[in-house]
Motif scaffolding. Sequence first.
Motif, PDB file in Angstrom:
ATOM      1  N   LYS A   1      -3.208   7.035 -10.609  1.00  0.00           N
ATOM      2  CA  LYS A   1      -2.591   8.268 -11.085  1.00  0.00           C
ATOM      3  C   LYS A   1      -1.301   8.547 -10.330  1.00  0.00           C
ATOM      4  N   ASN A   2      -0.249   8.901 -11.073  1.00  0.00           N
ATOM      5  CA  ASN A   2       1.070   9.257 -10.520  1.00  0.00           C
ATOM      6  C   ASN A   2       1.747   8.096  -9.809  1.00  0.00           C
ATOM      7  N   VAL A   3       1.372   6.888 -10.135  1.00  0.00           N
ATOM      8  CA  VAL A   3       2.008   5.692  -9.567  1.00  0.00           C
ATOM      9  C   VAL A   3       3.085   5.202 -10.526  1.00  0.00           C
ATOM     10  N   LEU A   4       4.261   4.873  -9.988  1.00  0.00           N
ATOM     11  CA  LEU A   4       5.354   4.326 -10.786  1.00  0.00           C
ATOM     12  C   LEU A   4       5.388   2.817 -10.595  1.00  0.00           C
ATOM     13  N   VAL A   5       5.391   2.070 -11.706  1.00  0.00           N
ATOM     14  CA  VAL A   5       5.460   0.612 -11.682  1.00  0.00           C
ATOM     15  C   VAL A   5       6.754   0.177 -12.353  1.00  0.00           C
ATOM     16  N   GLU A   6       7.490  -0.727 -11.717  1.00  0.00           N
ATOM     17  CA  GLU A   6       8.743  -1.214 -12.275  1.00  0.00           C
ATOM     18  C   GLU A   6       9.100  -2.559 -11.667  1.00  0.00           C
ATOM     19  N   GLY A   7      10.032  -3.257 -12.315  1.00  0.00           N
ATOM     20  CA  GLY A   7      10.510  -4.513 -11.787  1.00  0.00           C
ATOM     21  C   GLY A   7      11.495  -4.297 -10.660  1.00  0.00           C
ATOM     22  N   PHE A   8      11.761  -5.351  -9.886  1.00  0.00           N
ATOM     23  CA  PHE A   8      12.734  -5.247  -8.800  1.00  0.00           C
ATOM     24  C   PHE A   8      13.471  -6.574  -8.639  1.00  0.00           C
ATOM     25  N   GLY A   9      14.586  -6.507  -7.916  1.00  0.00           N
ATOM     26  CA  GLY A   9      15.374  -7.681  -7.582  1.00  0.00           C
ATOM     27  C   GLY A   9      16.012  -7.474  -6.237  1.00  0.00           C
ATOM     28  N   GLY A  10      16.844  -8.419  -5.810  1.00  0.00           N
ATOM     29  CA  GLY A  10      17.546  -8.282  -4.535  1.00  0.00           C
ATOM     30  C   GLY A  10      16.946  -9.142  -3.455  1.00  0.00           C
ATOM     31  N   GLU A  11      15.627  -9.030  -3.239  1.00  0.00           N
ATOM     32  CA  GLU A  11      14.908  -9.886  -2.289  1.00  0.00           C
ATOM     33  C   GLU A  11      13.886 -10.686  -3.081  1.00  0.00           C
ATOM     34  N   GLY A  12      14.372 -11.559  -3.957  1.00  0.00           N
ATOM     35  CA  GLY A  12      13.497 -12.180  -4.922  1.00  0.00           C
ATOM     36  C   GLY A  12      13.325 -11.245  -6.099  1.00  0.00           C
ATOM     37  N   THR A  13      12.501 -11.638  -7.067  1.00  0.00           N
ATOM     38  CA  THR A  13      12.246 -10.806  -8.229  1.00  0.00           C
ATOM     39  C   THR A  13      10.746 -10.703  -8.465  1.00  0.00           C
ATOM     40  N   GLY A  14      10.346  -9.622  -9.109  1.00  0.00           N
ATOM     41  CA  GLY A  14       8.937  -9.397  -9.376  1.00  0.00           C
ATOM     42  C   GLY A  14       8.735  -7.971  -9.835  1.00  0.00           C
ATOM     43  N   SER A  15       7.581  -7.404  -9.502  1.00  0.00           N
ATOM     44  CA  SER A  15       7.285  -6.017  -9.853  1.00  0.00           C
ATOM     45  C   SER A  15       6.713  -5.300  -8.637  1.00  0.00           C
ATOM     46  N   HIS A  16       6.991  -4.011  -8.557  1.00  0.00           N
ATOM     47  CA  HIS A  16       6.401  -3.229  -7.474  1.00  0.00           C
ATOM     48  C   HIS A  16       5.910  -1.883  -7.990  1.00  0.00           C
ATOM     49  N   ALA A  17       5.029  -1.285  -7.196  1.00  0.00           N
ATOM     50  CA  ALA A  17       4.463   0.021  -7.523  1.00  0.00           C
ATOM     51  C   ALA A  17       4.663   0.928  -6.331  1.00  0.00           C
ATOM     52  N   ARG A  18       4.968   2.181  -6.598  1.00  0.00           N
ATOM     53  CA  ARG A  18       5.122   3.133  -5.503  1.00  0.00           C
ATOM     54  C   ARG A  18       4.412   4.442  -5.834  1.00  0.00           C
ATOM     55  N   TYR A  19       3.821   4.987  -4.777  1.00  0.00           N
ATOM     56  CA  TYR A  19       3.109   6.252  -4.889  1.00  0.00           C
ATOM     57  C   TYR A  19       3.608   7.167  -3.792  1.00  0.00           C
ATOM     58  N   LEU A  20       3.997   8.385  -4.142  1.00  0.00           N
ATOM     59  CA  LEU A  20       4.512   9.328  -3.162  1.00  0.00           C
ATOM     60  C   LEU A  20       3.342   9.959  -2.417  1.00  0.00           C
ATOM     61  N   TYR A  21       3.290   9.705  -1.115  1.00  0.00           N
ATOM     62  CA  TYR A  21       2.251  10.301  -0.273  1.00  0.00           C
ATOM     63  C   TYR A  21       2.905  10.747   1.022  1.00  0.00           C
ATOM     64  N   ASN A  22       2.759  11.999   1.366  1.00  0.00           N
ATOM     65  CA  ASN A  22       3.422  12.558   2.538  1.00  0.00           C
ATOM     66  C   ASN A  22       2.598  12.286   3.796  1.00  0.00           C
ATOM     67  N   TRP A  23       2.521  11.012   4.157  1.00  0.00           N
ATOM     68  CA  TRP A  23       1.798  10.644   5.372  1.00  0.00           C
ATOM     69  C   TRP A  23       2.504  11.240   6.591  1.00  0.00           C
ATOM     70  N   THR A  24       1.762  11.442   7.666  1.00  0.00           N
ATOM     71  CA  THR A  24       2.307  12.079   8.857  1.00  0.00           C
ATOM     72  C   THR A  24       2.134  11.185  10.075  1.00  0.00           C
ATOM     73  N   THR A  25       2.930  11.426  11.102  1.00  0.00           N
ATOM     74  CA  THR A  25       2.778  10.674  12.338  1.00  0.00           C
ATOM     75  C   THR A  25       1.422  10.984  12.958  1.00  0.00           C
ATOM     76  N   GLY A  26       0.850   9.992  13.585  1.00  0.00           N
ATOM     77  CA  GLY A  26      -0.467  10.131  14.189  1.00  0.00           C
ATOM     78  C   GLY A  26      -1.602   9.882  13.224  1.00  0.00           C
ATOM     79  N   GLU A  27      -1.319   9.863  11.927  1.00  0.00           N
ATOM     80  CA  GLU A  27      -2.335   9.627  10.911  1.00  0.00           C
ATOM     81  C   GLU A  27      -2.548   8.121  10.739  1.00  0.00           C
ATOM     82  N   THR A  28      -3.802   7.698  10.618  1.00  0.00           N
ATOM     83  CA  THR A  28      -4.102   6.295  10.356  1.00  0.00           C
ATOM     84  C   THR A  28      -4.223   6.095   8.850  1.00  0.00           C
ATOM     85  N   VAL A  29      -3.375   5.224   8.309  1.00  0.00           N
ATOM     86  CA  VAL A  29      -3.376   4.911   6.885  1.00  0.00           C
ATOM     87  C   VAL A  29      -3.843   3.471   6.716  1.00  0.00           C
TER      88      VAL A  29
END
Length: 257
Positions: free
Chosen positions: A102-130
């Motif tokens: 949910k709320n993940v954006l998937v798209e192609g990419f280039g520049g450092e090779g080519t392929g696809s990537h997904a990104r999810y906005l999460y406001n992680w904080t310092t000291g938090e273990t992810v």
Amino acid sequence: MYASLSSTFALVASLLATSQLVSSTSTHNWWDTPNNFGNISQIESSIRVPQGSDPTNTYWMANGWDGGYMGMQHNSGTERRILFAVWDDGNGSQVKGIKKGKNVLVEGFGGEGTGSHARYLYNWTTGETVYFRVSAKVNYASRYTDYTGYWRAEGVNNNKWNLVATFRAFDITKWLSGVYGFLENFGGDRSEIREGFYGNFTIKNVAGKVNKPSGVTYSHTTPEADSNYEYKFVNGESYMRTDGPKDQGIYPPTNPQ
């Protein structure tokens, strides 16, 4: 005895070309995995960033292999991401997202090779273990591999794993090999310190056998004369640092050769 890293060293040198452009040293940790472990179908690890060591334009990559990577970034003052990427083979193959969270954006990419990537906005904080998990499922008959990325934050939603995406890499039949992590400055400012603790390394093979690598091997990109960086294995965690003043940081930089 451990698997040879020569091919994956060469891969990372090309993948981290952007760090050379900003004259910042990128540091890498390569997991010590047994030669006789067999094909790796799943990798897990975690990242914890010390307070004050999370400037923008930083990528803490947790789970990398010779076909992609997964980790977290600080992209702007208000934007932090979970990022998962898979490369094609560079010879006409395709990588397509077949499932996403949910709320993940998937798209192609280039520049450092080519392929696809997904990104999810999460406001992680310092000291938090992810925590991060990548799994692979190879279909030899149809000649593709499905790579799936998950993340979770300690204590959030009862430690539930969250799907980022599943990518299908066509004409690629590869399990997870050359497992590593890195710390990278992808911006232009080297004045602020970047640090991270990488830990909870776990691998699983296709037979379901689990191994917890107890060490890593380090490498780095070619440093500038005034570059400050450090890496060391402490209490079961890999500490990596780049940039910032020489008198700052959890561990003073020794600029190891």
